[in-house]
Design a protein around this motif. Structure first.
Motif, short mmCIF file in Angstrom:
data_model
loop_
_atom_site.label_atom_id
_atom_site.label_comp_id
_atom_site.label_asym_id
_atom_site.label_seq_id
_atom_site.Cartn_x
_atom_site.Cartn_y
_atom_site.Cartn_z
N ILE A 90 5.52 49.99 45.67
CA ILE A 90 5.29 48.68 45.02
C ILE A 90 5.68 47.57 46.00
N ALA A 91 6.82 47.77 46.69
CA ALA A 91 7.25 46.77 47.69
C ALA A 91 6.26 46.75 48.86
N ALA A 92 5.77 47.95 49.26
CA ALA A 92 4.83 48.01 50.39
C ALA A 92 3.53 47.27 50.08
N ALA A 93 3.18 47.15 48.81
CA ALA A 93 1.92 46.48 48.42
C ALA A 93 2.18 45.06 47.91
N ARG A 94 3.36 44.52 48.20
CA ARG A 94 3.74 43.19 47.68
C ARG A 94 2.69 42.13 48.02
N HIS A 95 2.17 42.17 49.25
CA HIS A 95 1.21 41.14 49.70
C HIS A 95 -0.09 41.19 48.88
N ILE A 96 -0.37 42.34 48.26
CA ILE A 96 -1.58 42.43 47.43
C ILE A 96 -1.25 42.07 45.98
N LEU A 97 -0.10 42.55 45.51
CA LEU A 97 0.25 42.34 44.10
C LEU A 97 0.65 40.89 43.82
N GLN A 98 1.23 40.23 44.84
CA GLN A 98 1.59 38.82 44.69
C GLN A 98 1.24 38.08 45.98
N PRO A 99 -0.07 37.78 46.16
CA PRO A 99 -0.51 37.21 47.44
C PRO A 99 0.16 35.87 47.76
N ASN A 100 0.43 35.07 46.73
CA ASN A 100 1.09 33.79 46.96
C ASN A 100 2.51 33.87 46.39
N PRO A 101 3.54 33.92 47.28
CA PRO A 101 4.92 34.14 46.83
C PRO A 101 5.41 33.08 45.83
#
Ligand code: GDD
Ligand code: MG
Length: 362
Positions: A90-101
């Motif tokens: 889930i952390a590895a896919a952070r940039h996809i799951l939450q593209p805008n922090p």
């Protein structure tokens, strides 16, 4: 909305089938397990799905392109170099799951081997109403010891979460379906981590997890016994939800699902709780109950198959008797008159002799 599906386990408990392909690609009721989940996600408006892969990437890539075209969704494979467990991906896919922090998002996380009438819309409504970081679907089972066990308050707040407890705590278990608010990402690092052992117990302590109780059937189909039990529950569900999908007629008994390309010769009796895949041929006078016959197999005349799984492209001779949770891997050849009871046969074997020593691996 987005979803991440944990497709990375080795699937050891579903061997010998998982020697040929990863667990999410094995057909359950004539569709890869993964497809059941994708179809339900698409229905609630999910447009992007991350497949968290740890092994056999080629087979997953093939299914990825097939299903993204079929359901018109974006499927992204997130490949781990070392298995990251059930939270690390889930952390590895952070940039996809939450593209805008700076922007709060919501996403689903699913175990890839659970089958039920997925309550995704109910999860969305419930999650937005309670406002905590996580929603976890729970279901009662008779033997909770092989699952994650949950204790929750009357207000559905999860008070504690214990993975595979040695002592009885509750019969309510983690059904392997989660919905998170993106703030949960602050709790997870991009390294091998178990969500059940390292993240959920802390979220429970912080009162940031709520439980939604599943209505209806549920099964983790990650081992042969549960795969067949899950098939029975699923076919029973189909018999009320879409009875037209099950076959009827004098050759069939109870709930039976058959691919339209399969050939069933005269004098057979098939059912109850049987699923027959594409390109299968069942020769005359054969009796099959509580079993799965995967794509491309042929069952010779006057054979008897009960409570067993026949892998892809097997050739079973005539007057063969297979029972007692026997599982044949891909492309197994069985000679006429052979009997098996509770036997595992590895892929690509040719078997000429009967084997009745229960639990034996050939
Ligand atoms: N990407 C990735 N990487 N996926 C993984 C890894 C990994 O290293 N390890 C396991 N998975 C995936 C599996 O493919 C499966 O979809 C999911 O994580 C859960 O793993 P299982 O091996 O099936 O776990 P389980 O059945 O013993 O227990 C889990 O499921 C139960 C419900 O079926 C837990 O989540 C329990 O709490 C839960 O009750
Ligand atoms: Mg499992």
């Amino acid at each position: 909305m987005k979803a991440l599906i944990l497709v990375g386990g080795y699937g050891t408990r579903l061997r010998p089938l998982t020697f040929s392909c990863p667990k999410p690609c094995v057909e359950f009721a004539n569709k890869p397990i993964l497809e059941h989940q994708l179809a339900a996600l698409v229905k609630v408006g999910v447009t992007d799905v991350v497949l968290a892969i740890a092994y056999q990437p080629e087979a997953m890539h093939e299914l990825q392109s097939k299903l993204s075209a079929k359901y018109n969704i974006n499927i992204i494979c997130s490949q781990e170099t070392t298995p990251l467990g059930t939270a690390g991906p889930i952390a590895a896919a952070r940039h996809i799951l939450q593209p805008n922090p700076d922007e709060k998002t919501y996403f689903f996380v699913l175990n890839s081997d659970v089958i039920c009438d997925y309550p995704f819309q109910e999860m969305i409504d419930f999650h937005k109403a309670h406002g905590k970081q996580g929603t976890l679907v729970v279901t009662p089972v008779d033997d909770p010891s092989k699952y994650g066990v949950v204790v929750s308050s009357e207000q559905h707040e999860i008070l504690s979460f214990v993975e595979k407890p040695k002592k009885f705590i509750s019969n309510k278990i983690n059904a392997g379906l989660y919905l998170f608010t993106s703030t949960v990402l602050d709790r997870i690092e991009n390294k091998p981590t178990s969500i059940e052992r390292e993240i959920f117990p802390i979220m429970a302590k912080d009162r940031e997890l709520c439980s939604l109780t599943l209505k209806g059937f549920w099964m983790d189909i990650g081992q042969p016994k549960d795969f067949l039990a899950g098939l029975e529950l699923y076919l029973n569900f189909l018999s009320t939800k879409s009875p037209e999908s099950l076959i009827k007629g004098s050759k069939y008994l109870g709930d039976v699902l058959i691919d339209e390309s399969a050939i069933i010769e005269d004098g057979c009796l098939i059912g109850p709780n049987v699923c027959i895949g594409p390109g299968v041929k069942i020769e005359s006078g054969t009796r099959i109950a509580s079993s799965v016959i995967l794509a491309g197999s042929t069952i010779g005349a006057h054979s008897w198959i009960r409570g067993s799984i026949i892998g892809w492209r097997c050739r079973i001779g005539r007057w063969v008797r297979i029972e007692g949770l026997t599982v044949l891997g891909e492309n197994v050849q069985v000679k006429d008159e052979v009997c098996f009871n509770e036997i595992i046969v590895l892929p690509h074997k040719e078997v000429k002799e009967s084997e009745m020593v229960k639990g034996k691996i050939l």
